[in-house]
Structure formats: structure tokens, C-alpha cells
Scaffold this active site. Structure first.
Site, PDB file in Angstrom:
ATOM      1  N   SER A 130      19.426 -11.633  89.940  1.00  0.00           N
ATOM      2  CA  SER A 130      19.805 -12.423  88.901  1.00  0.00           C
ATOM      3  C   SER A 130      19.546 -13.712  88.805  1.00  0.00           C
ATOM      4  CB  SER A 130      21.195 -11.824  88.120  1.00  0.00           C
ATOM      5  OG  SER A 130      21.971 -12.346  88.970  1.00  0.00           O
ATOM      6  N   HIS A 173      18.575  -6.335  85.696  1.00  0.00           N
ATOM      7  CA  HIS A 173      17.440  -6.849  85.604  1.00  0.00           C
ATOM      8  C   HIS A 173      15.918  -6.469  85.789  1.00  0.00           C
ATOM      9  CE1 HIS A 173      19.895 -10.785  84.686  1.00  0.00           C
ATOM     10  NE2 HIS A 173      20.816  -9.776  85.634  1.00  0.00           N
ATOM     11  N   LYS A 222      20.515  -6.036  78.317  1.00  0.00           N
ATOM     12  CA  LYS A 222      19.479  -6.941  78.423  1.00  0.00           C
ATOM     13  C   LYS A 222      18.261  -6.422  77.765  1.00  0.00           C
ATOM     14  CE  LYS A 222      21.847  -8.598  82.808  1.00  0.00           C
ATOM     15  NZ  LYS A 222      23.123  -8.116  82.573  1.00  0.00           N
TER      16      LYS A 222
END
Length: 391
Positions: free
Chosen positions: A182, A210, A241
Site C-alpha cells: 500500500s 489494493h 477501495k
């Protein structure tokens, strides 16, 4: 001694407030989008993990509104008892199909997912081996387990093998790594990790918070990116996300998912994902399946931004993901650069220890599919000026 004495002592946060470079808790006054209003001023948003830009997609917002109207504001209980909606099961089934795993178990947050998975799977006579740059939730999941944690130097496969050699033959072992890291934006060396896991009889878990929506076939993440979907035992990910919502998940075999559902304390004793959040995650997943081109569009924008920064003389960490970190090295320099960028209309995240090593501080920028090239050019111009001042 008063328990609260520690709260009164001088702290870094208090010092930074006094110096006017405190970087946290800036308040949004608009939607999470490519351009936002934050504390009364327009800012280009380069600090969000809203990778696919779906938080403002009209169809996805409508899905959340409809679920709120149909199911109310919350479930008021855990999935284990009264808190399972048919929609939770639908989300789990569709996500499992998308990720090509037998089953998915959802958690109320991404952080809680790592706590719940690792603490359930790793027992007293087990080992868990972590990359040193793994997310904090992985470390906390290891602490909650009864197993022994070992760490290897970031992306150092020789060190990983040395740690594996410390595991007794009669102990279980789980290797846990971020898929996309990240802070640095680099991708785990998953082929080597899987090969070592096979050699030493370990299992592999990838935190793809991610990775989902950003890499791999149609955004399926790190294992798909390397063609190793059959060699990664557990995927963990988040809805906060790329899927524009809140919550997390574990994808694994049916027997592993069922075991975790019946033994994971963070799963059993937490309220389930609220209806609107569940509906938004499901709608975002369906949108991603219908529009796999979003993943390449995001990659193209990130490449464009990286190139633009380098052309302007800004030193970055090279990567192939939407995360574009800019070297700032010193903590105070990082905070000052973040403040100048913010004041001039660009929001970026300062990365300080313990999120990075001493002397390796960063401004972490990240791209969204909803950004445009003119916006990225504007941001790159501002950041270049900020980075070269007093250099």
C-alpha cells in the site's frame, strides 16, 4: 499514577499542530471524487483508494439508496445470528465466482478481515510468516492468534526461505503477504513465494486490498496477475477501495471458509455489513465485471502521471500500480511538502514511520479512473513546484 497521565504528555501530534503542519483529519465537504471540496477549497484528490472512481457512479449510488429503503439502516446483529441478509449471501456467491474460489466469507471491515482470518487459522502449534511491509491489520491478526510470528525482509525471498527453515516439521505454517503493497505500490513476488510454500509445505494468504480492481485479469488481483489462482490458498480483500463501499472478505476453499465462519471471533461477534454498503459492493462488483476496460484505463492514467512527474524532475518509486509514491525522505520535509501541496490544491498522503522506515518517508499519491489527464497535469505541476522549493 493516573491512567490518563500519558494523554497529557507532549506528543508529536501536539507539536505538529503548534507548527501548523498537522496533516490529519482534513474534513471533506463534498463527495469522494477526482476533485473535492475540503475545508472550503477545491483540491485534486490524489490521496484516495477509490481506484475505479465508483463512489459517485449514479447506478451504484442508486443501489445503496434502494437497499436503505428496502432493508433499513442496519442489521442490528452478527451474521452468525440475526444479521444475515439474502443480499450478503448473494454478494459472497458472486464474489467467489469472480475470484474463481469455492467460497467467500465477508467481514464488516477490511481490517477486521485480517484479524478474523489469521486469528482463526493460525493456532498454538502454528507459525505465520510475514513480509515486513505488510499492512498493520496483518500484524494485529498475528498478535491475536496463538501462533508464532516470523518476519522476512521486504520482498527478500532468501530471507523468506531462512524463516521457513525455522518452522518445525510438525507445525503448520501460513505465509502472509500484501499483494500490492500500500505504501510503495510494488507487487509481491508471488511466484517465488508460492514455490517456497510448496517446497516447505506452507500455505499462502494474499492481502489483495489494493490488488482487487487494479491488476490481474479484469481486476481479479495479484494471483490472477501471475496466473497463480490455484496456488494461493486464501485471498483477503476490502470493499472500501475499488468497490466503493465498506467491508472485507476472505476467498478460499469451502472447508476453510466454513471453518473460519464458525471459529473467527471478529466474525462471530461483530454486526454484519449494513444493507446499503452490501448493495454498493455488489453493484460495484457487477460494474467491474461489465467494464473490465476500467482496469486498463486506470493503469494508463497511472503511467501517464508517473511519466509526467519524472519529466518534471520529481523522484518517484517505480511501480506498475495506481499507487505513485514520491520520495521525501525526512519526516518534517514530508509534512511541509504535504502542507504546501494541500494549500495549493492537491491532497496527497504523507507517509511517516512506522508506515515506512526511518529516512524513507513519502508523499503517497494514488490515481483513480475518474481522474483526467488535464487534472493530472495540473497536479504534477503543483507537486513539481512544491518538491523543488528549498531543494
Amino acid at each position: 499514577m493516573d491512567l490518563f497521565e500519558k494523554c497529557r504528555k507532549p506528543s508529536l501530534a501536539k507539536q505538529l499542530r503548534q507548527e501548523g503542519i498537522y496533516p490529519y483529519f482534513h474534513a471533506l465537504e463534498s463527495r469522494q471524487d477526482a476533485e473535492v471540496i475540503m475545508e472550503g477549497k477545491r483540491r485534486i484528490m490524489l490521496g484516495s483508494n477509490n481506484y475505479l472512481g465508483l463512489t459517485t457512479n449514479p447506478e451504484i449510488v442508486e443501489a445503496g439508496i434502494h437497499a436503505f429503503e428496502q432493508y433499513g439502516s442496519g442489521c442490528s446483529g452478527s451474521r452468525f445470528l440475526n444479521g444475515t441478509l439474502e443480499m450478503h449471501l448473494e454478494l459472497e456467491q458472486e464474489l467467489a465466482r469472480f475470484l474463481r474460489k469455492e467460497a467467500v466469507t465477508t467481514f464488516s471491515t477490511g481490517f477486521q478481515s485480517n484479524l478474523g482470518i489469521i486469528s482463526a487459522i493460525v493456532g498454538m502449534h502454528d507459525y505465520v510468516i510475514c513480509d515486513r511491509e505488510n499492512h498493520a491489520s496483518i500484524y494485529d491478526g498475528c498478535k491475536l492468534s496463538y501462533g508464532k510470528m516470523l518476519r522476512y525482509r521486504h520482498a527478500d525471498m532468501e530471507d523468506l526461505e531462512r524463516q521457513l527453515q525455522k518452522v518445525p516439521d510438525n507445525y503448520g505454517c501460513l505465509i502472509v503477504t500484501d499483494g500490492v503493497f500500500s505504501m510503495g505500490g510494488d507487487i509481491a513476488k508471488l511466484p517465488q513465494i508460492c514455490a517456497l510454500a510448496k517446497k516447505y509445505g506452507a500455505r499462502v494468504m494474499v492481502d489483495d486490498a489494493h490488488g482487487l480492481g487494479t491488476i490481474g485479469e479484469g481486476g481479479r488481483g495479484t494471483a490472477s496477475y501471475f496466473g497463480l489462482e490455484d496456488q494461493v490458498d486464501i485471498y483477503m480483500g476490502t470493499f472500501s477501495k475499488s468497490l466503493a463501499s465498506l467491508g472485507g472478505y476472505m476467498a478460499a476453499s469451502e472447508e476453510v471458509a466454513d471453518y473460519v465462519k464458525h471459529t473467527s471471533r471478529p466474525f462471530i461477534f461483530s454486526a454484519s455489513i449494513p444493507p446499503a454498503c452490501c448493495a454498493v459492493a455488489l453493484a460495484s462488483l457487477r460494474h467491474l465485471e461489465k467494464h473490465p476496460e476500467l482496469v486498463q484505463h486506470l493503469a494508463d492514467l497511472a503511467d501517464y502521471f508517473r511519466t509526467g512527474l519524472k519529466q518534471r524532475g520529481v523522484k518517484i518509486i517505480e511501480a506498475t500500480t495506481p499507487i505513485v509514491p514520491i520520495y521525501t525522505y525526512d519526516a518534517y520535509n514530508t509534512l511541509e511538502k504535504a502542507k504546501k501541496a494541500y494549500d495549493r490544491g492537491v491532497y496527497a498522503n504523507p507517509v511517516l514511520p512506522p508506515a515506512c522506515a526511518e529516512g524513507e518517508c513519502l508523499l503517497r499519491t494514488s490515481c483513480m479512473a475518474s481522474l483526467t489527464r488535464p487534472l493530472l497535469d495540473e497536479a504534477a505541476d503543483i507537486l513539481a513546484k512544491v518538491m523543488t522549493e528549498d531543494a
